[in-house]
Design an enzyme around this catalytic site. Structure first.
Site, PDB file in Angstrom:
ATOM      1  NE  ARG A  49      41.311  26.171  16.039  1.00 31.68           N
ATOM      2  CZ  ARG A  49      42.496  25.961  15.474  1.00 31.68           C
ATOM      3  NH1 ARG A  49      43.459  26.869  15.610  1.00 31.68           N
ATOM      4  NH2 ARG A  49      42.720  24.851  14.789  1.00 31.68           N
ATOM      5  CG  ASP A  51      39.974  34.557  21.545  1.00 28.14           C
ATOM      6  OD1 ASP A  51      40.517  33.549  21.061  1.00 28.14           O
ATOM      7  OD2 ASP A  51      40.016  35.683  21.007  1.00 28.14           O
ATOM      8  CE1 TYR A 108      32.278  34.885  18.233  1.00 22.40           C
ATOM      9  CE2 TYR A 108      32.396  34.909  15.842  1.00 22.40           C
ATOM     10  CZ  TYR A 108      32.786  34.374  17.057  1.00 22.40           C
ATOM     11  OH  TYR A 108      33.666  33.333  17.100  1.00 22.40           O
ATOM     12  NE  ARG A 194      37.937  40.413  23.625  1.00 23.62           N
ATOM     13  CZ  ARG A 194      38.904  39.741  24.231  1.00 23.62           C
ATOM     14  NH1 ARG A 194      39.211  38.503  23.841  1.00 23.62           N
ATOM     15  NH2 ARG A 194      39.553  40.290  25.231  1.00 23.62           N
TER      16      ARG A 194
END
Length: 241
Positions: A49, A51, A108, A194
């Site tokens: 999911r 963002d 990522y 992040r």
């Protein structure tokens, strides 16, 4: 029968992957395209999911349908999808294979540009400091592999059963003005990457030490960690099954 979709998307115009009321999501666009092709309501299940504003150079999703697919399904889907969502492959899998729960790891990348570049505005966090100590940032990043509880870097109001993640890679690499953070884990918490990047940049700027970074992890308190860096620099890049 169950089918997997391999796709990528530019997240700039979407409120993340997951369907939400009154906003546009990637999942909503894909649901509509698949349902249109097969003339029945189909809901796809994504591998994760992402963002709002986060990109994916590789995403997988699955859907179930009681028929054998014929023709060039990726081409048909792409003809219905907006240009910032691209399907590369659609293939049959075992009925037990699950796009989300079957994933063994996710990777990522977070992209930082040291300076200004108008052509990378939508795909990197541009900062003007040339004084980042990359070696210190990598020393601190190695500490992540020593821990499993990452509540410190999780969005505060989130419904999860555990804050545990098994991180197997966390490293910064620099090529000229481009600085990229690579991280791989079995799962990620909301906003986790992040927040980690923002805290590691604080290490690189000398605002906190390597030992401070360790204490921040152990505190399990989001307010002790650094800022949540902009979503536009974050890419989901690889999912392994």
């Amino acid at each position: 029968m169950r089918y997997f979709i391999e796709l990528s998307y530019n997240g700039k115009n979407y409120h993340g992957w997951q369907i939400q009321p009154d906003v546009i999501s990637v999942q909503e666009k894909l649901n509509k395209a698949v349902s249109t092709i097969f003339q029945e309501k189909i809901e796809v299940v994504g591998a994760g999911r992402t963002d709002t504003g986060v990109h994916a150079s590789q995403m997988f999703a699955h859907f179930d349908i009681d028929k054998t697919l014929k023709g060039d399904i990726p081409h048909k889907l792409n003809s219905l999808l907006p240009m910032d969502i691209v399907v590369y492959n659609v293939f049959e899998v075992d009925d037990e294979q699950h796009a989300r729960f079957g994933a063994l790891s996710r990777s990522y990348e977070y992209k930082v540009w040291l300076g200004r570049n108008p052509f990378l505005l939508d795909f990197s966090w541009q900062i003007h400091s040339q004084d980042l100590n990359i070696d210190l940032m990598n020393e601190a990043a190695k500490l992540l592999l020593e821990y499993t509880d990452f509540q410190t870097f999780s969005k505060v109001k989130t419904d999860v059963y555990t804050y545990n993640c098994d991180i197997t890679e966390a490293v910064w690499k620099q090529n000229g003005k481009e600085l990229v953070f690579y991280i791989t884990a079995n799962r990620f918490l909301r906003n986790m990457v992040r927040a980690i990047v923002g805290t590691l940049v604080d290490v690189g700027l000398g605002k906190i030490s390597k030992e401070d970074f360790r204490k921040i992890i152990e505190s399990k308190n989001r307010s002790n960690a650094g800022l949540s860096v902009p979503a536009k620099g974050l890419f989901l890049t690889n999912i392994k099954y």
